[in-house]
Design an enzyme around this catalytic site. Structure first.
Site, short mmCIF file in Angstrom:
data_model
loop_
_atom_site.label_atom_id
_atom_site.label_comp_id
_atom_site.label_asym_id
_atom_site.label_seq_id
_atom_site.Cartn_x
_atom_site.Cartn_y
_atom_site.Cartn_z
N HIS A 209 2.94 -8.40 -21.87
CA HIS A 209 2.82 -9.79 -22.33
C HIS A 209 3.81 -10.56 -22.12
O HIS A 209 4.93 -10.16 -21.87
CB HIS A 209 3.06 -9.47 -23.90
CG HIS A 209 3.38 -10.75 -24.77
ND1 HIS A 209 4.64 -10.84 -25.12
CD2 HIS A 209 2.51 -11.64 -25.22
CE1 HIS A 209 4.55 -12.17 -25.87
NE2 HIS A 209 3.41 -12.60 -25.67
N ASN A 211 4.89 -14.95 -22.68
CA ASN A 211 4.80 -16.27 -23.26
C ASN A 211 5.67 -17.26 -22.95
O ASN A 211 6.85 -16.98 -23.25
CB ASN A 211 4.60 -16.22 -24.80
CG ASN A 211 4.07 -17.15 -25.52
OD1 ASN A 211 5.17 -18.08 -25.57
ND2 ASN A 211 3.00 -17.56 -25.89
N ARG A 213 6.70 -21.40 -23.80
CA ARG A 213 6.50 -22.68 -24.63
C ARG A 213 7.46 -23.45 -24.69
O ARG A 213 8.52 -23.19 -24.82
CB ARG A 213 5.58 -21.93 -25.75
CG ARG A 213 6.74 -21.39 -26.77
CD ARG A 213 6.18 -20.65 -27.75
NE ARG A 213 7.10 -19.96 -28.53
CZ ARG A 213 7.43 -18.51 -28.41
NH1 ARG A 213 6.95 -17.77 -27.39
NH2 ARG A 213 8.35 -18.13 -28.98
N SER A 363 -7.17 -24.87 -34.45
CA SER A 363 -6.97 -23.75 -33.40
C SER A 363 -8.13 -23.03 -32.87
O SER A 363 -9.24 -22.96 -33.64
CB SER A 363 -5.93 -22.91 -33.96
OG SER A 363 -4.72 -23.67 -34.11
#
Length: 405
Positions: A209, A211, A213, A363
């Site tokens: 994983h 991510n 941002r 979303s």
């Protein structure tokens, strides 16, 4: 292109004026009088006009060439990405020096790099590329591969959303120490990031994983709060120390380019964050994790995030190549399904990104829940035998190790 046109237009105007001055200045006082003088002056003006025409032609040619180069650049960018950026290529070019534009380009590049690296390992499968819009503002690009020979499910998402923060989302942020002052109950925000979860078929290939941002909020007095967050972590079904060392060393090298203190700090943060409290164990063997980072400067943090994003492919793809054709037993596949159950528990109960997505109006739920595996399993009171390979990974999940020293 507008700035280039202004430059060329200014050059053409200056060229024409100078030509006219030179042509008119070549007349003598005597030649300027009478009919001969008038004819000479007309000839000079014609010559000046011709020179001005040359300048205009040059300007137009330069403008056409600049537009062609810009179109070619946009074509190259489109080929580099999985889909056109949410903000549009022309808008990103116009704001190319702003950090928000640079961050959007980075997450688009990261999505494309990871998707192409995964597709090269699983040529029989293909990514479905799904672009979507959020009526409240923004949108995203979801790239998902399912039921491949190597990957059971691999998703790489980009989202760029803006609008007003919901009260539930604001409350979640305030619980982390954010002092957010709303105006008339509204908090304008912009959030963008790239996120991915990769679930391989073979239980000897770990789930991965990542991510990265960027978040920006405008408070009541007009001041803006900004911060970065992200990380990359590994969740193996079975422990392979060589893989663990490679993964952590690659991330450490990315961190060390900026500050030698970052890897140990963010490695511990990762171990603490991905803790399944009700199980008393971590989701995986960690990596790095950070959030709410707003110092030393916006540019320095962006460069750090960029280094981490560029480390995703080299930290994971060699591991997949090493094990994707390993043989495995039905019992090992069963253990993988049970460990995926733990993965689901963490994502739905604790994960900040999942919570923020579910609390944000408009979303896209399918993209938020992309992180969940196609299959998982829960068995009542399942306990692996002592001294088994399954017990070995549980020991590491309960007591994190230092993999790089």
């Amino acid at each position: 292109m507008a700035a280039g046109v202004r430059v060329f237009r200014g050059a053409a105007a200056a060229f024409s004026a100078a030509a006219r001055r030179r042509a008119l200045g070549s007349l003598s006082p005597g030649a300027a009088a009478g009919r001969g003088g008038r004819e000479s002056r007309r000839a000079a003006l014609v010559a000046a006009g011709a020179l001005g025409g040359v300048g205009l032609w040059l300007w137009r040619r330069q403008a056409v060439m600049a537009a062609s180069e810009e179109d070619e650049e946009e074509k190259v960018l489109r080929q580099r990405f999985m889909a056109p950026p949410v903000s549009g290529l022309r808008e990103l070019r116009r704001r190319r020096r702003e950090l928000r534009s640079r961050m959007e380009l980075l997450i688009m590049e990261t999505q494309a790099e990871v998707c192409r690296a995964l597709a090269a390992l699983d040529p029989g499968a293909a990514f479905a590329v799904d672009t979507w819009e959020r009526k409240e503002g923004g949108g995203g690009i979801s790239c998902v591969l399912q039921d491949g020979e190597v990957f059971e499910k691999a998703g790489v998402n980009v989202s760029v959303v803006f609008g007003h923060l919901s009260e539930d989302a604001a409350r979640q942020m305030r619980s982390r120490g954010k002092s957010l002052k709303a105006k008339d109950g509204k908090l304008p925000f912009c959030a963008m990031g790239v996120s991915s979860v990769i679930h391989p078929k073979n239980p000897h290939v770990p789930t991965m994983h990542f991510n990265y941002r960027y978040f920006e909020i405008e408070e009541a007095d007009g001041t803006k709060q900004w911060w970065f967050g992200g990380g990359t972590d590994l969740t193996p079904t079975y422990l392979n120390e060589e893989d663990a060392v490679h993964f952590h060393k690659t991330l450490k090298e990315a961190c060390d380019k900026h500050d030698m203190k970052l890897y140990p700090k963010y490695k511990k943060w990762c171990d603490d964050y991905f803790f399944i409290k009700h199980r008393g164990e971590r989701r995986g063997i960690g990596g790095i994790f950070f959030d709410d980072v707003d110092s030393p400067s916006k540019e320095e943090v962006f460069q750090f995030v960029k280094s981490c994003a560029k480390a995703v492919v080299p930290c994971y793809i060699p591991i997949v190549k090493r094990h994707c054709h390993d043989s495995f037993t039905p019992e090992e596949k069963l253990w993988q399904q049970l460990r995926r159950g733990r993965y689901v528990e963490f994502n739905l109960v604790y994960d900040r990104g999942t919570k923020f997505g579910l609390l944000t109006p408009g979303s896209r739920i399918e993209s938020i829940l992309m992180s969940l595996p196609l299959t998982a399993r829960w068995e009542y009171m399942h306990t692996p035998p002592e001294s088994s390979k399954e017990a070995e990974i549980l020991e590491v999940l309960r007591n994190p190790k230092d993999w790089v020293h």
